[in-house]
Design a protein around this motif. Structure first.
Motif, PDB file in Angstrom:
ATOM      1  N   UNK A  29       0.862  -1.172   0.000  1.00  0.00           N
ATOM      2  CA  UNK A  29       0.000   0.000   0.000  1.00  0.00           C
ATOM      3  C   UNK A  29       0.905   1.231   0.000  1.00  0.00           C
ATOM      4  N   UNK A  30       0.639   2.141  -0.925  1.00  0.00           N
ATOM      5  CA  UNK A  30       1.563   3.263  -1.103  1.00  0.00           C
ATOM      6  C   UNK A  30       1.638   4.172   0.120  1.00  0.00           C
ATOM      7  N   UNK A  31       0.599   4.189   0.949  1.00  0.00           N
ATOM      8  CA  UNK A  31       0.611   5.084   2.108  1.00  0.00           C
ATOM      9  C   UNK A  31       1.371   4.535   3.318  1.00  0.00           C
ATOM     10  N   UNK A  32       2.124   3.462   3.081  1.00  0.00           N
ATOM     11  CA  UNK A  32       3.015   2.917   4.111  1.00  0.00           C
ATOM     12  C   UNK A  32       4.013   3.981   4.576  1.00  0.00           C
ATOM     13  N   UNK A  33       4.232   4.969   3.734  1.00  0.00           N
ATOM     14  CA  UNK A  33       5.107   6.090   4.100  1.00  0.00           C
ATOM     15  C   UNK A  33       4.709   6.733   5.439  1.00  0.00           C
ATOM     16  N   UNK A  34       3.462   6.543   5.854  1.00  0.00           N
ATOM     17  CA  UNK A  34       2.965   7.062   7.137  1.00  0.00           C
ATOM     18  C   UNK A  34       3.897   6.730   8.299  1.00  0.00           C
ATOM     19  N   UNK A  35       4.374   5.489   8.325  1.00  0.00           N
ATOM     20  CA  UNK A  35       5.165   4.992   9.463  1.00  0.00           C
ATOM     21  C   UNK A  35       6.523   5.686   9.586  1.00  0.00           C
ATOM     22  N   UNK A  36       6.918   6.383   8.504  1.00  0.00           N
ATOM     23  CA  UNK A  36       8.176   7.140   8.535  1.00  0.00           C
ATOM     24  C   UNK A  36       8.167   8.247   9.574  1.00  0.00           C
ATOM     25  N   UNK A  37       6.977   8.630  10.045  1.00  0.00           N
ATOM     26  CA  UNK A  37       6.854   9.674  11.066  1.00  0.00           C
ATOM     27  C   UNK A  37       7.588   9.302  12.352  1.00  0.00           C
ATOM     28  N   UNK A  38       7.863   8.002  12.523  1.00  0.00           N
ATOM     29  CA  UNK A  38       8.542   7.525  13.738  1.00  0.00           C
ATOM     30  C   UNK A  38      10.058   7.404  13.548  1.00  0.00           C
ATOM     31  N   UNK A  39      10.548   7.875  12.390  1.00  0.00           N
ATOM     32  CA  UNK A  39      11.972   7.720  12.124  1.00  0.00           C
ATOM     33  C   UNK A  39      12.286   6.301  11.683  1.00  0.00           C
ATOM     34  N   UNK A  40      11.421   5.776  10.803  1.00  0.00           N
ATOM     35  CA  UNK A  40      11.695   4.467  10.219  1.00  0.00           C
ATOM     36  C   UNK A  40      11.685   4.635   8.701  1.00  0.00           C
ATOM     37  N   UNK A  41      12.269   3.657   7.999  1.00  0.00           N
ATOM     38  CA  UNK A  41      12.190   3.660   6.538  1.00  0.00           C
ATOM     39  C   UNK A  41      10.983   2.818   6.177  1.00  0.00           C
ATOM     40  N   UNK A  42       9.936   3.463   5.699  1.00  0.00           N
ATOM     41  CA  UNK A  42       8.676   2.767   5.432  1.00  0.00           C
ATOM     42  C   UNK A  42       8.195   3.150   4.050  1.00  0.00           C
ATOM     43  N   UNK A  43       7.866   2.137   3.252  1.00  0.00           N
ATOM     44  CA  UNK A  43       7.417   2.452   1.891  1.00  0.00           C
ATOM     45  C   UNK A  43       6.469   1.379   1.354  1.00  0.00           C
ATOM     46  N   UNK A  44       5.689   1.786   0.361  1.00  0.00           N
ATOM     47  CA  UNK A  44       4.714   0.890  -0.247  1.00  0.00           C
ATOM     48  C   UNK A  44       5.358   0.000  -1.289  1.00  0.00           C
ATOM     49  N   UNK A  45       4.830  -1.213  -1.426  1.00  0.00           N
ATOM     50  CA  UNK A  45       5.378  -2.170  -2.395  1.00  0.00           C
ATOM     51  C   UNK A  45       4.251  -2.821  -3.176  1.00  0.00           C
ATOM     52  N   UNK A  59       9.072   7.636   0.074  1.00  0.00           N
ATOM     53  CA  UNK A  59       8.618   7.689   1.455  1.00  0.00           C
ATOM     54  C   UNK A  59       9.028   8.999   2.088  1.00  0.00           C
ATOM     55  N   UNK A  60       8.515   9.226   3.288  1.00  0.00           N
ATOM     56  CA  UNK A  60       8.891  10.417   4.043  1.00  0.00           C
ATOM     57  C   UNK A  60       9.290   9.971   5.434  1.00  0.00           C
ATOM     58  N   UNK A  61      10.095  10.748   6.103  1.00  0.00           N
ATOM     59  CA  UNK A  61      10.477  10.373   7.456  1.00  0.00           C
ATOM     60  C   UNK A  61      10.807  11.594   8.303  1.00  0.00           C
ATOM     61  N   UNK A  62      10.708  11.404   9.620  1.00  0.00           N
ATOM     62  CA  UNK A  62      10.994  12.467  10.579  1.00  0.00           C
ATOM     63  C   UNK A  62      11.838  11.850  11.693  1.00  0.00           C
ATOM     64  N   UNK A  63      12.900  12.534  12.079  1.00  0.00           N
ATOM     65  CA  UNK A  63      13.770  11.992  13.134  1.00  0.00           C
ATOM     66  C   UNK A  63      12.977  11.861  14.437  1.00  0.00           C
ATOM     67  N   UNK A  64      13.152  10.741  15.152  1.00  0.00           N
ATOM     68  CA  UNK A  64      12.409  10.569  16.404  1.00  0.00           C
ATOM     69  C   UNK A  64      12.941  11.499  17.504  1.00  0.00           C
ATOM     70  N   UNK A  65      12.063  11.897  18.402  1.00  0.00           N
ATOM     71  CA  UNK A  65      12.444  12.740  19.532  1.00  0.00           C
ATOM     72  C   UNK A  65      11.557  12.395  20.727  1.00  0.00           C
ATOM     73  N   UNK A  66      11.553  13.232  21.744  1.00  0.00           N
ATOM     74  CA  UNK A  66      10.757  12.933  22.940  1.00  0.00           C
ATOM     75  C   UNK A  66       9.275  12.746  22.620  1.00  0.00           C
ATOM     76  N   UNK A  67       8.781  13.530  21.653  1.00  0.00           N
ATOM     77  CA  UNK A  67       7.378  13.390  21.239  1.00  0.00           C
ATOM     78  C   UNK A  67       7.108  11.960  20.760  1.00  0.00           C
ATOM     79  N   UNK A  68       8.074  11.433  19.999  1.00  0.00           N
ATOM     80  CA  UNK A  68       7.950  10.067  19.468  1.00  0.00           C
ATOM     81  C   UNK A  68       7.968   9.048  20.611  1.00  0.00           C
ATOM     82  N   UNK A  69       8.959   9.217  21.492  1.00  0.00           N
ATOM     83  CA  UNK A  69       9.109   8.237  22.579  1.00  0.00           C
ATOM     84  C   UNK A  69       7.880   8.253  23.502  1.00  0.00           C
ATOM     85  N   UNK A  70       7.395   9.460  23.795  1.00  0.00           N
ATOM     86  CA  UNK A  70       6.214   9.558  24.664  1.00  0.00           C
ATOM     87  C   UNK A  70       4.985   8.908  24.034  1.00  0.00           C
ATOM     88  N   UNK A  71       4.894   9.005  22.704  1.00  0.00           N
ATOM     89  CA  UNK A  71       3.755   8.389  22.008  1.00  0.00           C
ATOM     90  C   UNK A  71       3.836   6.864  22.110  1.00  0.00           C
TER      91      UNK A  71
END
Lengths: 194, 468
Positions: B128-144, B230-242
């Protein structure tokens, strides 16, 4: 997978940009659990009025008999949107072996290559040249030397493909055979990392 | 030379490289759903193979499922067959399934994060192409595609070419009424629906750091809409708290060990990107699309571009065709135009925070009589929480139809469709021709803008409702 070496054929021109996979195969046809039979729904909503097979849209290129062949030529950013491999299956099932565009969406490109459909990326000017050709004009796509030629004018362009994928297509190999052959490496990697 | 966030994760997952070819990339988590998995299971069976690492695959049913009366058998025969096939495949191949009736069921890109399955530093794929969503946690996530689903089943690996890297820096604070959906629609309108093709994008900057995880997911979710892998964001305290305390999150000593690893996941100061883009957050207003790709968007009070203003011929042809399909006129405003439908849901905007945003506008108000409003929580857990917080009551009192979890009217393959020719302000991700049903006309916008239209019945600037 059938090997691909040289494809010599007339082509079907679809001079539109940003053709997304929802147009190639609308979502309502994704309910099948096999890979066969998607060709009849290729570009379904552009091909038929209200999706009714008895009412083909005359102007749409797949409904114009003068355009035939194993090669689809389309505007830039072809195959954008959803990752549905059904788009590649529909194109293959309809009878296309090559898709030519000046730009392909990433996932579509992979899906095509994994299904014996060769994406040929050409320059925008070469693409526009193709759209100017007479319906009888034929193309030769040679995977071995990575070239595409307009037969009657001799205009030729070289396209890129990585060696690994090229070997796969020339021989009809698929990636799973390769991955299974390196299972020991994968297991070793797991032991080191996890 | 330093490494980018992407390179740190990618390099750690390369099993081996093929000369002048792709890398063999190890996949940590594989999500599957009913639509793009059956042919992969069939392929595996045909080769006489089992799943190489079944414990790394998680399944749910989301695309095809009805969002009403989920306790009853699915009416549509083909949808039912596909969902039944998933149940059978998961049983035969030993895959954990959160199907209909399970408290964890929901849209695949909503449940992964909310269950704590999605974690920083992972490689994550899904058909599913929207697998990129998971990149918000600082992971490499992509659709296949489905062939690739089969590869992961067979070997837990994929053959992937290393993409080019882009960083988009968004600095500054957001204007009133502007949320993360507006940020991403703004970016796509600037760099076009193909501007990210060939790239993996890291979103950075003070505006990104200030966002919640839900908001970050919305941004990464739509990175595919500019063509990016895909898109990604470096994890931080916001990520860990979530993540902390979620069902599958690490705990105790394991939590300490993991978080110390996760804290290393950022792009080094001297890391190199192939392309960098700077965006000033203060320039962003509530956005809405007028065309048939997500790049055709404008600020809510702006005019649809005039045809003469578009210099590139191919693009001009695209816009003429798009406006014809949409029944809209170049050079005219969208604001004030009546809409018949509002859809709030999809993997882009169906999380609890999205529902809270909608409730903040809707509370104490009634929907316009001229619109049909559907609000579809992304998962059973979101639905339960919305109920607990009293959001459902706000929606019901406003006259919204509150549905059960699923992809719903985002993609016109289940029962929820927008009628031909009608307009729908939608919090989903794609405004392609026919995406929400044959002939449906989609205007993409944020949950706030969708809520405003639900109340007024026309395309509205939510800031005007917020002032009242």
């Amino acid at each position: 997978m059938e090997p691909i070496k040289i494809i010599h054929s007339t082509f079907v021109p679809l001079a539109m940009e940003n053709i997304d996979t929802d147009q190639i195969i609308p979502a309502r046809f994704l309910k099948a659990t096999t890979k066969e039979g998607f060709g009849k729904n290729l570009f379904r909503d552009w091909r038929y009025e209200n999706g009714e097979e008895s009412r083909p849209v005359k102007e749409f290129v797949l409904n114009q008999r003068v355009y035939q062949g194993k090669i689809l030529v389309a505007g830039k950013n072809f195959g954008c949107g959803s990752s549905r491999e059904h788009a590649a299956w529909a194109i293959h099932d309809y009878g296309f072996t090559v898709v030519v565009s000046s730009f392909f969406a990433d996932i579509f490109k992979n899906n095509a290559l994994n299904n014996g459909v060769l994406p040929v990326q050409v320059s925008e000017s070469f693409l526009q040249e193709l759209f100017k050709q007479h319906p009888d004009a034929s193309l030769t796509v040679n995977l071995e030397d990575q070239s595409i030629t307009i037969d009657n004018t001799g205009q030729k362009e070289v396209f890129q493909i990585n060696n690994y994928k090229k070997t796969c297509l020339l021989n009809g190999y698929d990636d799973i055979d390769f991955l299974l052959s390196i299972k020991e490496d994968i297991e070793q990697y797991e032991q080191q990392q996890y | 030379m330093g490494k980018t966030l992407f390179e740190k994760i990618w390099d750690k997952h390369v099993v081996r490289t093929i000369e002048d070819g792709p890398d063999v990339l190890y996949i940590d988590k594989h999500f599957i759903h009913e639509v793009t998995s059956p042919q992969a299971f069939a392929g595996l069976a045909k080769r006489g193979l089992a799943l190489f690492r079944p414990d790394r695959t998680i399944a749910t049913a989301d695309h095809n499922v009805p969002t009403k009366d989920q306790h009853l058998p699915i009416k549509d025969r083909l949808s039912r067959l596909q969902v039944d096939q998933l149940i059978e495949n998961c049983k035969n191949f030993g895959v954990e399934l959160y199907g209909l009736g399970h408290p964890f069921q929901g849209i695949v890109h909503v449940i992964g994060p909310e269950l704590g399955i999605t974690q920083p530093g992972m490689t994550i794929v899904c058909g599913d192409s929207h697998t990129s969503t998971h990149g918000a946690f600082g992971s490499i996530a992509f659709g296949i595609g489905t062939s690739e689903v089969e590869m992961v089943f067979a070997s837990q690996c994929l053959l992937q070419n290393r993409p080019k890297l882009m960083r988009i820096n968004i600095e500054g604070s957001l204007n009133k009424g502007v949320v993360s959906k507006d940020i991403i629609l703004y970016i796509i309108s600037k760099i076009s629906a193909s501007g990210g093709t060939g790239y993996f994008i890291e979103f950075a900057g003070s505006a990104i750091r200030s966002l919640s995880m839900e908001s970050r997911m919305t941004i990464c979710n739509m990175s595919i809409e500019m063509g990016a892998r895909g898109g990604m964001i470096a994890p931080d305290e916001t990520t860990f708290n979530y993540i902390k305390g979620r069902h599958f999150a690490p705990s105790g000593e394991e939590w300490e060990r993991k978080t110390s690893q996760w804290k290393q996941l950022f792009s080094d100061e001297d890391a190199q990107f192939d392309k960098e883009i700077a965006i000033n957050a203060e320039n962003i207003e509530p956005m809405i699309t007028y065309g048939t790709n997500p790049g055709l968007g404008i600020a809510i009070n702006a005019l649809i571009p005039s045809i003469e203003s578009i210099t590139e011929e191919g693009e001009r042809k695209n816009i003429i065709k798009a406006l014809e399909y949409m029944g809209l006129q170049a050079g005219k405003p969208l604001k004030g135009m009546p809409v018949q439908n509002v859809f709030i849901g999809s993997c882009t905007n169906s999380r609890i925070e999205d529902l809270r945003l909608v409730a903040s506008v809707v509370k104490g108000r009634k929907k316009s009589e001229n619109v049909k409003v559907m609000i579809v929580p992304g998962s059973q857990q979101v639905a339960a929480q919305a109920k607990e917080e009293g959001l459902n009551r706000i929606f019901e009192e406003a006259g919204f139809e509150v549905r059960q979890a699923g992809c719903s009217a985002c993609l016109g393959m289940n029962e929820d469709k927008i009628p031909s020719g009608e307009y729908c302000i939608s919090t989903s991700n794609r405004n392609f021709e026919g995406r929400q049903g044959a002939g449906a006309r989609t205007l993409l916008a944020s949950p706030l803008t969708a809520a405003a239209a639900a109340i007024t019945g026309v395309v509205s600037d939510v800031r005007e409702l917020m002032e009242q």
